[in-house]
Design a protein around this motif. Structure first.
Motif, PDB file in Angstrom:
ATOM      1  N   ARG A 294      10.125   3.146   6.457  1.00  0.00           N
ATOM      2  CA  ARG A 294      10.276   4.542   6.856  1.00  0.00           C
ATOM      3  C   ARG A 294       9.011   5.346   6.556  1.00  0.00           C
ATOM      4  O   ARG A 294       8.688   6.275   7.297  1.00  0.00           O
ATOM      5  N   GLN A 297       6.782   4.791   9.434  1.00  0.00           N
ATOM      6  CA  GLN A 297       7.204   5.572  10.605  1.00  0.00           C
ATOM      7  C   GLN A 297       6.689   7.006  10.510  1.00  0.00           C
ATOM      8  O   GLN A 297       6.208   7.578  11.492  1.00  0.00           O
ATOM      9  N   ALA A 471      13.117   3.188  13.394  1.00  0.00           N
ATOM     10  CA  ALA A 471      12.817   2.407  12.198  1.00  0.00           C
ATOM     11  C   ALA A 471      13.865   1.323  12.048  1.00  0.00           C
ATOM     12  O   ALA A 471      15.049   1.574  12.096  1.00  0.00           O
TER      13      ALA A 471
END
Length: 496
Positions: A294, A297, A471
């Motif tokens: 994450r 991302q 994700a």
């Protein structure tokens, strides 16, 4: 309307000419012919002047219309130029944006493939171990014989091996001592030496590891473990970001990523609540996996907006020696080594102080790819920060109260106010955290501190769901036995 005005002007000219002729005849006594000639000449002069004035007015009006038309044409040309620029930008940006959206998918598919491959290899190695253990399993005990545990195996007797009296006795099997490093990797398992006694020592590693795992699980918190499992399986894991700002401008320079879990009632759990149990139960590698994916991302979103803001990603040192997590993690960062300048891996001082050879080798592998590290939770200023700088540590975080003297820390022969200069000598940037009040900021400015972090500037805030869209859900690692064995031997908290 214009024609009526022209007729009225002509009548007025005629009246004026006739009046001038009457004046010349009756008042001045001029002959009629001369008076008429003069009046006609005067009338022609007025007509000529009127025509000249009319043409000048028409010419001015036409010039104004042409000027307005030229202005309008220039505006149209400018709009056309802007439209051409936008079309050109779209033609150049669409392939780039498409590539930026597709490349992460390819990278994540490759990481998932490597994780599946590692899981298959680990399962194959586990099956081989089970088969070897079954192959050397001793025969069942006869009725009436006492049952022996792992630590009190009796010595072999000559009769039990079919030896005749007077033969040389077989030495007793060595008792097994608790191993300091029960986590044996599939590709680094030592080759057992010759001899049945030594061979049994290595074949009984799974049994001892299982016993340690059961002991660790019994000492944990079952309720918290269930909350962690439910949050991971139901995707109730959130990413929160807290900015690191510059002083005195207070402009955002970096972000630090935190992991938060939500229980079934929707209550938010901070890292200090769930991390101890996550380490004991072996779930820390999976949590670090989700945090890494994450964070990448978010970095992709920031770089797509031409923002070069770096992000601090907290990791546990246990993840550096996890045989399931770290190989896939290393492949992932190799595929995304372009983010080496904007992704900083952060560890606590407690973790760094307890790192062994395997952890340091993992750090070296990441440093060779260009990634930098940060040390957090500093309480001992006597640490060898020079060696840390040589290993790739470029940032250090210290509680601001230690720096300004409101708390006492183990600082040896250096005053806390000079700690920043010491780190700067080694190329490490000091970041005071837990800044809560304006008075702390004023004292930090007196120490020439350039960066700071704390709830005064902004508390950790959750990342929007659309930022994390796409994700992948990290693969469920084999967090049961092997992670539990590592956590049993090395119980320490990880920064988050």
């Amino acid at each position: 309307m214009g024609r009526t005005a022209t007729i009225f002007i002509a009548i007025c000219m005629a009246v004026i000419s006739a009046s001038a002729a009457a004046v010349l005849v009756f008042q001045l006594g001029r002959p009629v012919g001369e008076a008429v000639s003069l009046s006609l000449a005067f009338m022609c002069t007025m007509i000529l002047l009127h025509v000249l004035f009319t043409r000048a007015r028409d010419r001015g009006a036409l010039s104004d219309v042409v000027d307005r038309l030229e202005d309008r044409i220039s505006d149209i040309d400018e709009d056309v130029g802007n439209l051409e620029g936008r079309l050109t930008g779209m033609e150049s940006n669409i392939p780039h944006r498409t590539r930026m959206e597709i490349d992460p998918l390819f990278a994540e598919v490759e990481v998932l493939g490597s994780l599946v491959k590692q899981m298959a290899e680990a399962m194959s190695d586990l099956e081989a171990r089970v088969e070897d253990q079954h192959a050397i399993m001793p025969p069942p005990q006869q009725h009436g014989l006492p049952h022996y545990g792992e630590q009190d195996v009796p010595a072999y007797s000559p009769a039990s091996h079919g030896m005749q009296p007077g033969s040389e006795p077989v030495p007793a099997a060595p008792q097994h001592q608790p191993l300091q490093q029960p986590h044996v990797y599939a590709d680094e398992r030592p080759v057992p030496p010759s001899g049945s006694a030594q061979k049994s020592r290595y074949d009984q590693l799974p049994a001892q590891a299982a016993e340690w795992d059961q002991t660790q699980q019994s000492n944990g918190d079952p309720a918290m473990r269930e909350i962690i499992n439910a949050a991971l399986n139901n995707n109730r894991v959130e990413l929160h970001l807290q900015p690191i700002v510059s002083l005195p401008q207070r402009q955002v320079k970096y972000y630090e990523a935190y992991t938060r879990l939500r229980d079934s009632q929707g209550e938010l759990l901070e890292a200090k609540v769930f991390l101890p149990e996550a380490i004991r139960s072996g779930r820390i590698a999976r949590i670090d996996n989700m945090l890494l994916f994450r964070s990448v991302q978010v970095i992709r979103r920031l770089t797509s907006r031409s923002r070069s803001t770096a992000m601090f990603c907290n990791l546990s040192s246990l993840s550096l020696v996890d045989e399931t997590f770290f190989p896939g993690f290393l492949d992932f960062v190799k595929a995304n080594r372009t983010f080496a300048d904007v992704l900083v891996f952060e560890f606590t001082q407690e973790d760094v102080a307890q790192m062994g050879v395997m952890e340091l080798e993992s750090l070296s592998a990441l440093a060779e790819l260009g990634f930098k590290f940060s040390i957090d939770g500093i309480t001992d200023m006597k640490m060898d920060f020079k060696s840390l700088a040589q290993r790739g540590f470029k940032y250090a975080k210290l509680h601001c109260d230690f720096l300004i003297g409101r708390r006492q820390a183990s600082h040896g022969h250096i005053h806390p106010s000079d700690f920043g200069d010491l780190l700067h000598r080694y190329g490490i940037v000091l970041i005071p955290d837990h800044v809560e009040t304006e008075s702390q900021v004023l004292e930090l400015l007196d120490l020439d501190v350039s960066l700071a972090q704390g709830n005064l500037f902004s508390p950790p805030r959750p990342v929007r769901a659309e930022v994390l869209q796409g994700a992948p859900a990290p693969a469920a690692a084999q967090e049961g036995r092997r992670d539990g064995r590592v956590a049993a031997n090395r119980p320490r908290a990880a920064a988050s």
